[in-house]
Design an enzyme around this catalytic site. Sequence first.
Site, PDB file in Angstrom:
ATOM      1  N   CYS A 123       1.027  -1.079  -0.186  1.00 26.27           N
ATOM      2  CA  CYS A 123       0.132   0.278  -0.017  1.00 26.27           C
ATOM      3  C   CYS A 123       0.792   1.702  -0.133  1.00 26.27           C
ATOM      4  O   CYS A 123       0.473   2.313   0.079  1.00 26.27           O
ATOM      5  CB  CYS A 123      -0.759  -0.138   1.010  1.00 26.27           C
ATOM      6  SG  CYS A 123      -0.729   0.408   2.591  1.00 26.27           S
ATOM      7  N   ARG A 897      -9.164  -9.634   5.970  1.00 26.46           N
ATOM      8  CA  ARG A 897      -8.904 -10.195   5.950  1.00 26.46           C
ATOM      9  C   ARG A 897      -8.967 -11.585   6.213  1.00 26.46           C
ATOM     10  O   ARG A 897      -8.763 -12.295   6.727  1.00 26.46           O
ATOM     11  CB  ARG A 897      -6.810 -10.230   5.963  1.00 26.46           C
ATOM     12  CG  ARG A 897      -6.350 -10.066   4.650  1.00 26.46           C
ATOM     13  CD  ARG A 897      -4.719  -9.662   4.904  1.00 26.46           C
ATOM     14  NE  ARG A 897      -4.443 -10.410   3.761  1.00 26.46           N
ATOM     15  CZ  ARG A 897      -2.956  -9.497   3.127  1.00 26.46           C
ATOM     16  NH1 ARG A 897      -2.328  -9.387   4.517  1.00 26.46           N
ATOM     17  NH2 ARG A 897      -2.424  -9.760   2.195  1.00 26.46           N
ATOM     18  N   GLU A1241      -5.866 -14.264   0.335  1.00 22.25           N
ATOM     19  CA  GLU A1241      -6.709 -14.332   1.449  1.00 22.25           C
ATOM     20  C   GLU A1241      -6.312 -15.947   1.812  1.00 22.25           C
ATOM     21  O   GLU A1241      -6.185 -16.384   2.811  1.00 22.25           O
ATOM     22  CB  GLU A1241      -7.948 -14.355   1.989  1.00 22.25           C
ATOM     23  CG  GLU A1241      -8.860 -12.616   1.228  1.00 22.25           C
ATOM     24  CD  GLU A1241     -10.158 -12.268   1.772  1.00 22.25           C
ATOM     25  OE1 GLU A1241     -10.552 -13.057   1.242  1.00 22.25           O
ATOM     26  OE2 GLU A1241      -9.935 -11.162   2.193  1.00 22.25           O
TER      27      GLU A1241
HETATM   28  S1  FES Z   1       3.361  -1.529   2.227  1.00 24.59           S
HETATM   29 FE1  FES Z   1       3.864  -1.901   4.286  1.00 24.59          FE
HETATM   30  S2  FES Z   1       1.323  -0.685   5.389  1.00 24.59           S
HETATM   31 FE2  FES Z   1       1.587  -1.342   3.099  1.00 24.59          FE
END
Ligand code: FES
Length: 1295
Positions: A123, A897, A1241
Amino acid sequence: MGKGSGSNASTISFTINGKEYHVDANTANINSETMLVDFIRDHANLKGTKVMCREGGCGACVVTVRTKDAAIGADVTKGINSCITPVYSCQGWDISTVEDLGNKDDGYDVIQNRLVNFHGTQCGYCTPGMIMSMNSLRESKKDGLVTVKEVEDNFDGNICRCTGYRPILDAFKSLAVDAPEDLKRKCDDIEDCASCPCPMRQGLGRKCDKAKTKENSTLVLANGSVWTTAVDLKAVFQAIQRSNSDGKKLRFVAGNTATGVYKHEGPYSSYIEINGIPELKQKKVDSSEVLLGGGVTLADAIEFLGDISKTKSGFEYMAHISTHLERVANAPVRNNATIAGNLMIKHAHREFPSDVFVLLETAGAKLTIASSVTEMKVLTMTDFLKADMRDKLILSVHFPQRSTNYHFRSFKITRRYQNAHAYVNAGFLVKVEDGKIVEQPRIVYGGINPEFVHATATEEFLSKNTDIGSMQVLQNAFQILDKEVNPDFHPPEASPEYRKSLTQSLLYKTILGIMSGKASQHIKSGGSDIPRSISKGTQVFEADKSDSRLYKAMPKYEGAWQASGEAEYTTDIPKRPDELFGVFILSTIGSGTLKSIDATEALAMPGVVRLITAKDVKGKNNYQEYFFFPIVKPQPVFVNVGDEISYHGQSIALLLAENRQIAVEASRKVKVAYEGATKPVVDMMEALKNVEAAGLLPKHFIGTFSSEGDPSVKVNHTLAGDMNIGSQYHFYMETLNCLCIPREDGIDMHIPTQWMDHTQNNLSKVLGIPCSSINIDVKRIGGGFGGKITQPAHIAAAAAVAATTVRHPVRIALDIETNMKMLGRRLPFYMKYEVGFNDVGKIGSLKTEIFCDAGFSGNESNSLFAVIHLQNAYKALGWEVKPGFVMTNTASNTSVRAPGSVKGVALIENIMEHIAFYLKKDSLDVRKLNFIEKGDHFLPTFFGGGNFEEDNQIPRLIEEIKKSGDYENRKQFVETFNKENRWKKRGLSLIPIRYHVGFEFGCNLPAMIAIYHFDGTVSCTHAGIEMGQGLQTKVLQTIAQCFQIPMDKIKLKSTNNFIGANAFPSGGSVASELCCFAAMRACETIKDRLKPILEKLENPSWEKLIAAAYQAKIDLTASYTPGPKDDLKGYQVWALGLAEVEIDVLTGEYKVVRTDLIEDAGKSLSPGVDLGQIEGGYIFGQGFWTTERIVHCKETGELLTNRTWDYKPPETKDIPEDFRISLLKDAPNPYGILRSKATGEPILCATVAVYFALRNAITAARADKGNTEWFKLDSPITPEDVYHHCLTTPTDFKF
Ligand code: FES
Ligand SMILES: Cc1cc2nc3c(=O)[nH]c(=O)nc-3n(C[C@H](O)[C@H](O)[C@H](O)COP(=O)(O)OP(=O)(O)OC[C@H]3O[C@@H](n4cnc5c(N)ncnc54)[C@H](O)[C@@H]3O)c2cc1C
Ligand code: FES
């Protein structure tokens, strides 16, 4: 007054990324509470640095600073947490943020390049902090040379919830002078990689050092508080005098890190910053003592004491102190945190389990306390605790010399290996000659109760009964200790019983360590701690040799932007001039009625605008009016006066102010009254009992699902059992936030949601406006894990009600405590079973009830998902499964998740283990007997049953892992290890997974492609939400493959609810595949239109083809929405998890020694992304089974684990020491999109291997106690649980 420094200054100055900033004391919105991170983000407008916890616990905000050492004037470079660093303490600093390292125009730094190419971002929200931690380490070393060990030790302050850390550590270790060969080889491949999206910048970082020496100064800030920078003792004491005569409340500022622990103290009216005082920073050694200034940081102390221990005789024991300090707080905190600051926390809060205090008291250190420039007093540590410290400075610490006859040992028993405060810490100093104690020992414990320091009675006893090797002496000592230690009870801290037991275990460990020559081989293992070596990992996948753009381990599309801070998240959207900030007012009772809200005092504060309440909601006061399933109970945006409060932390109102700081401060002044408060029910077992007692249980089942039995299986054994599985917080690094802007046609809503359709529909209901008046935009989200599917609707609704009421843009960005208290988490489960089986272990009947705790609303109960996955890789013969739910006075729980599925798998695997235990068989043999085979039926659920039409891949995976995982040898090793060691045990567990991926709930994730005629570049937007799962990268590869064009011709745009109208949520691991499919179909539509043009041209370039098509008035845009016409088929994902753990029977601590994972990703579209999903998913699951515990107060219902101080997702040293992952070879998915399979998942379900490995290790310890009964083991399994289930008592403590 002029700017500059000196006592008459009205400004402070520092540089950020080479640019000088002057902060004028009169600036209205910068005061003593303004932290560096806010200055960087809101004033310098550098949005690369992120902020999450504001308590030094997560590392999102780390920046590099260069300062001057006050004692010797030398330059110091370090990484610090900008979230707990007051901006006024930065005078003279030279600061670098992530933007200083590289960017898309100038090229990227090698640190950024490596992280991207090692797939170390998902992310990306933790990424700038990671980069800056590494940059700080590199810059702090001579010539920038770091070692692998230094890298391994440097990241205890940086949490990443997505990656599982291994790729991040590998990326940075590849830069070490002693980098392992395999990592160096990977770097060679990177340099060869022509498609790397991350061109390298020449040179490393910015070398120019602009740090300046501090000078005495006093600033009167706009809010009336006084900020003094003192660089000598005289200035300190003058400032103290001034404060006293002005009646001001005073605080010294050293590292200011104590505000990360005790967050809500202050504000103060006088601050005296003391980092520039040479006396406080001195480090000296002579023949009789080591002296450290009170202002020496923990990081400096670690280095200095470590060096002294090697070079100065009589100070060898310093090595233990140095090693222990390495486990205090985390690297960026230790870089600023001082010894005196730590001791003063202990002074003010006796319950604080200060490691520094325990170490100093054990060593017999003394403190010099200064009450003026000339008045000094030397105090023992215990006298210091009693002393009046008002207006006094801890000047220095003095450690005595100790001969090698003194044995120094210290311990820190925590819920997580790093960056966690102690349940109990302890120090032992025992002088031993010829096997006899020759001086009263020092036995010090922290974490017992506020008053407890020394085990005085035990010390006295041992000074008189000196035969340390005598069993009788030892047993008597334990009895005395048992009497004098009386721990208090303070959830969420560990139980008093466990903490008392630890005091005995740790004394035993110390004596075992001293007497190791006397102890038998079997017992010796108790003397040592669990060792941890540097972690390593392997990743095996089939390299695709074709010239396809697909099936290659491509660096992540947005990786470079994440690593440079160029990637924009919702919180980074610049502030608008008329924008307001909203802070929620939360209920402080768990059950009762809201009587009144009084905001008079808050509204009187300058900058406060309005309190928004339920009265302002023009539509329906329910942010969950629209959902997949029927709604059990409305979820109000704000509780209305006179209405029921359903849980502690429920939203009552939103206070609007001109900025965050004012809103937060004012929110504390809002008075809320309740009536009819009753004791809330926060425990699902209590809720279940209440429902049963009221005869309402039948109403709480949502169905009964059964399957036919097989008469050939003769059931002649039955077993019954049950399991409790706890909750889990998502811990996405980007907390929920949004920006709502009123527009001519309705509102714009910028929000990180995984489900735009849900947010939009519920906004329409709450506001009472049409869906077409709501414009939602989502660029990317900083981690979702299911927590941003339904929950964003709550804050979106609050912001939208506020924005449309006051007709201003409104922003909300939840702090971690509000995020955790107000919003739901993973559903806790209780499952019971009765299983019938034959003599060899084949199951012929199973009756089970599966309950989940859906929180106050009951709306998102997901025990059905557990039912769908209960069958896992087995036959379902004669099953009767009843899923149900209960409601508690807690936030409405939601998906996390692998929702439900992980519980279903855990239950059936527990049943397999139980049968094997009963029959005394290998559990793998029992599993094999029950494996599903082609033609077997599935357990029918709401989605029907049907037959299993393929071959079970698990036997093939088992054969592979037996070879690659060295299974048989390791099983043997574990058995031998357990026989040979009484106090350390190992456990091994192999778990198979069949995970059904289906499109039963929907598949409508549209995509749109546009080709620009001028240069042939391509844009794509689709309804999938990029949250770290690599969706954009896979879509990019798909488009490049379809059009046969280079990837740098393609750009992916943010998502909105226009192209993504009515879109399915991005969840359940299928969004990537669906978006690739939609993009592929849209590309095919355009390709069909291009065919006639192509036929007319001779081998045209892409650009020529597109230009010609444009001339021919061909439509160069197309969109596609997958639907029933595509007849997308569900499929099975196969996986295996093999985990090995080691436990310390005396303390309950554990580590994961090794994990081997094999997953079937079909033909992986992007192996770098898929491996990342598997590793990250695994560590997420490991946290769920181990360190992550949710605790509510039973009296008030308050969530007690509501911040990084108490809630502990895994960190870098929790991951398996040896972490091996492979993607199943040669396994293209005949049903899947582009022959791939979903990855996110399924593997989380395999993490239950850690639970069973721990169970097996505990079972071995119990066997040594003669207990061979099956036992119930609830999860998560904390060190306390391990200890408790091992049944250890002091009478077992022998030599
Ligand atoms: S890439 Fe490290 S918290 Fe999402
Ligand atoms: C995330 C996190 C994790 C932590 N984990 C641990 C842990 O595991 N174990 C542990 O023991 N600690 C832990 N700590 C506490 C940490 O060690 C302390 O915050 C730190 O040592 C305080 O030092 P400081 O310089 O930042 O003090 P500051 O925050 O600047 O000051 C703290 C107090 O000390 C006073 N003060 C500062 N210097 C002096 C002086 N020279 N003389 C007199 N008074 C002074 C100040 O007035 C203030 O009241 C943790 C902290 C954080 C943020
Ligand atoms: S935001 Fe600074 S450490 Fe979490």
